[in-house]
Motif scaffolding. Structure first.
Motif, short mmCIF file in Angstrom:
data_model
loop_
_atom_site.label_atom_id
_atom_site.label_comp_id
_atom_site.label_asym_id
_atom_site.label_seq_id
_atom_site.Cartn_x
_atom_site.Cartn_y
_atom_site.Cartn_z
N SER A 78 0.84 -1.19 0.00
CA SER A 78 0.00 0.00 0.00
C SER A 78 0.88 1.25 0.00
CB SER A 78 -0.90 0.01 1.24
OG SER A 78 -0.15 0.33 2.39
N PRO A 79 0.33 2.40 -0.40
CA PRO A 79 1.12 3.64 -0.39
C PRO A 79 1.69 3.97 1.00
CG PRO A 79 -0.85 3.94 -1.70
CD PRO A 79 -0.98 2.60 -1.01
N GLN A 80 1.03 3.55 2.07
CA GLN A 80 1.53 3.81 3.42
C GLN A 80 2.86 3.09 3.69
OE1 GLN A 80 -1.72 2.81 2.78
NE2 GLN A 80 -2.55 4.86 2.99
N ASP A 81 3.12 2.03 2.92
CA ASP A 81 4.38 1.31 3.10
C ASP A 81 5.59 2.18 2.78
OD1 ASP A 81 3.19 -1.09 3.97
OD2 ASP A 81 2.91 -1.78 1.91
N TRP A 82 5.38 3.19 1.93
CA TRP A 82 6.50 4.07 1.56
C TRP A 82 7.08 4.75 2.80
CZ3 TRP A 82 9.72 4.29 -2.26
CH2 TRP A 82 10.62 5.38 -2.32
#
Length: 164
Positions: A78-82
């Motif tokens: 997910s984008p939050q993993d960045w």
């Protein structure tokens, strides 16, 4: 306070290569007593295996080598993993491309070095991508690459963090 480093391995479905890398890396970190300093996870770019345990071939090769995969289930990146991970390690160039597209709205320009392919860790192998054993059935060869690459990644993390 010790700095905690978070590593995310990424493949297509999160049932073969990335959970194998997660399990191998966890073992290496545990063997070196760094489990309080390094945490490891894995994810897939696709969503069709969410909640499933690692593939039978991955489980077999990990069992053969005495490596635990207990509690591991597939999830989608997910984008939050960045922002949640210091290292995002893609098992092949297609996954790297897909992650770049997924993270395009989240990636900051100065953080690009945290995203790379697994085989960049062991360039002497002359292989660009970790082959997908889901299609090839070559779980032992993939384990060989993963074991070697995870050792190189652990060395990189220790150097990057200047841990002696």
């Amino acid at each position: 306070m010790e700095q905690s480093v978070r590593v995310l391995f990424i493949c297509l479905g999160n049932i073969c290569r990335s959970p194998m890398a997660e399990a191998v890396m966890r073992r290496l970190v545990l063997e070196q007593g760094l489990e309080s300093r390094i945490s490891i996870d894995s994810a897939g770019t696709g969503d069709w295996h969410i909640g499933r345990e690692p593939h039978e071939g991955t489980r077999k090769v990990l069992d053969t080598n005495g490596i635990s995969y207990e509690g591991m289930t597939a999830r989608q990146v997910s984008p939050q993993d960045w922002t949640g991970f210091h290292y995002l390690v893609c098992m092949d160039r297609k996954n790297l491309k897909d992650v770049r597209e997924m993270m395009s709205g989240t990636m900051e320009k100065n953080g690009a070095e945290k995203l790379f392919t697994f085989m960049e860790l062991i360039p002497e192998r002359g292989v660009a991508d970790v082959p997908d054993p889901y299609y090839e059935g070559n779980f032992d060869y993939v384990y060989e690459l993963v074991n070697e690459g995870c050792s190189a990644l652990l060395d990189k993390i220790k150097a990057d963090m200047d841990w002696r």
